[in-house]
Design an enzyme around this catalytic site. Sequence first.
Site, short mmCIF file in Angstrom:
data_model
loop_
_atom_site.label_atom_id
_atom_site.label_comp_id
_atom_site.label_asym_id
_atom_site.label_seq_id
_atom_site.Cartn_x
_atom_site.Cartn_y
_atom_site.Cartn_z
N ARG A 61 41.63 -17.94 31.34
CA ARG A 61 41.40 -19.09 30.77
C ARG A 61 40.30 -19.18 29.56
NH1 ARG A 61 39.89 -22.16 36.99
NH2 ARG A 61 42.02 -21.77 37.51
N ASP A 65 38.20 -20.16 26.45
CA ASP A 65 37.32 -21.42 26.24
C ASP A 65 37.99 -22.14 24.88
OD1 ASP A 65 35.77 -21.34 28.31
OD2 ASP A 65 34.24 -20.40 27.59
N ARG A 74 30.91 -13.06 25.57
CA ARG A 74 30.10 -13.64 24.53
C ARG A 74 28.48 -13.43 24.65
NH1 ARG A 74 32.29 -19.66 25.00
NH2 ARG A 74 30.39 -20.05 23.69
#
Length: 244
Positions: free
Chosen positions: A50, A52, A197
């Site tokens: 999924r 972003d 991240r």
Amino acid sequence: MRNIKLTLEYDGTNYCGWQRQINGISIEETLEKVIIDLFEEDIKILGSSRTDSGVHARGQVVCFKTKSTIPTHKIPGAINSRLPRDIVVVYAEEVDMDFHPIYSTKGKMYSYRIINRKMEPALMRNYYWHVGYNLNFEHMQKAATYFIGEHDFSSFKSQGGSTKDSIREIYSLNLTKDGDYITVTIEGNGFLYNMVRIIVGTLIDVGRGRIPYDSIGDIIKSKDRRRAGITAQAHGLYLEKVYY
């Protein structure tokens, strides 16, 4: 009934992410609509990751089940002819019916791209994170070694993820530099919400001198998100490959 596995490449700039959202157009929604129209069936696609909003992919994996007899080698071209140009099916194959793009996963590879110079880029602004500070690249490389192995990565996840188990194994974490361009490549058996991240943001904070490179082990052991670094911007992240 057939189970079709697709490998996708996409530019996430104009989308709210992979997963269907009420506040924007997603890659999942765009692809699924094309597949339903093409196969003329009520089809639900399943994606492996999924990603972003703004995140890109070279190796997103998708599966769907169909009764269609369209030859597998013709599926990518048929789908691509109806897709916007920033989403491309690069490969299709028929797999076992019990294959699942999430539960069959053995690992993933991500890359993250940084441009490190004073001036912001004009041409690559949607594909690199611009970092205008001077960075100690050697310290960043040393910090990267502490992430290798199996750890509880609670310090490197954002709130909102659905997984309760925070233990993951990082197989490799490499940094390369070519002039102003830095690439971080990371492979592991799985990743928590925003984990890549946050790791990249922490490496940047190490490079800036805000976090000592030899404190990474203690930050991991603390399981405290507040001790890790910032969350790197989404548009520098690429899902490179999913391993099965």
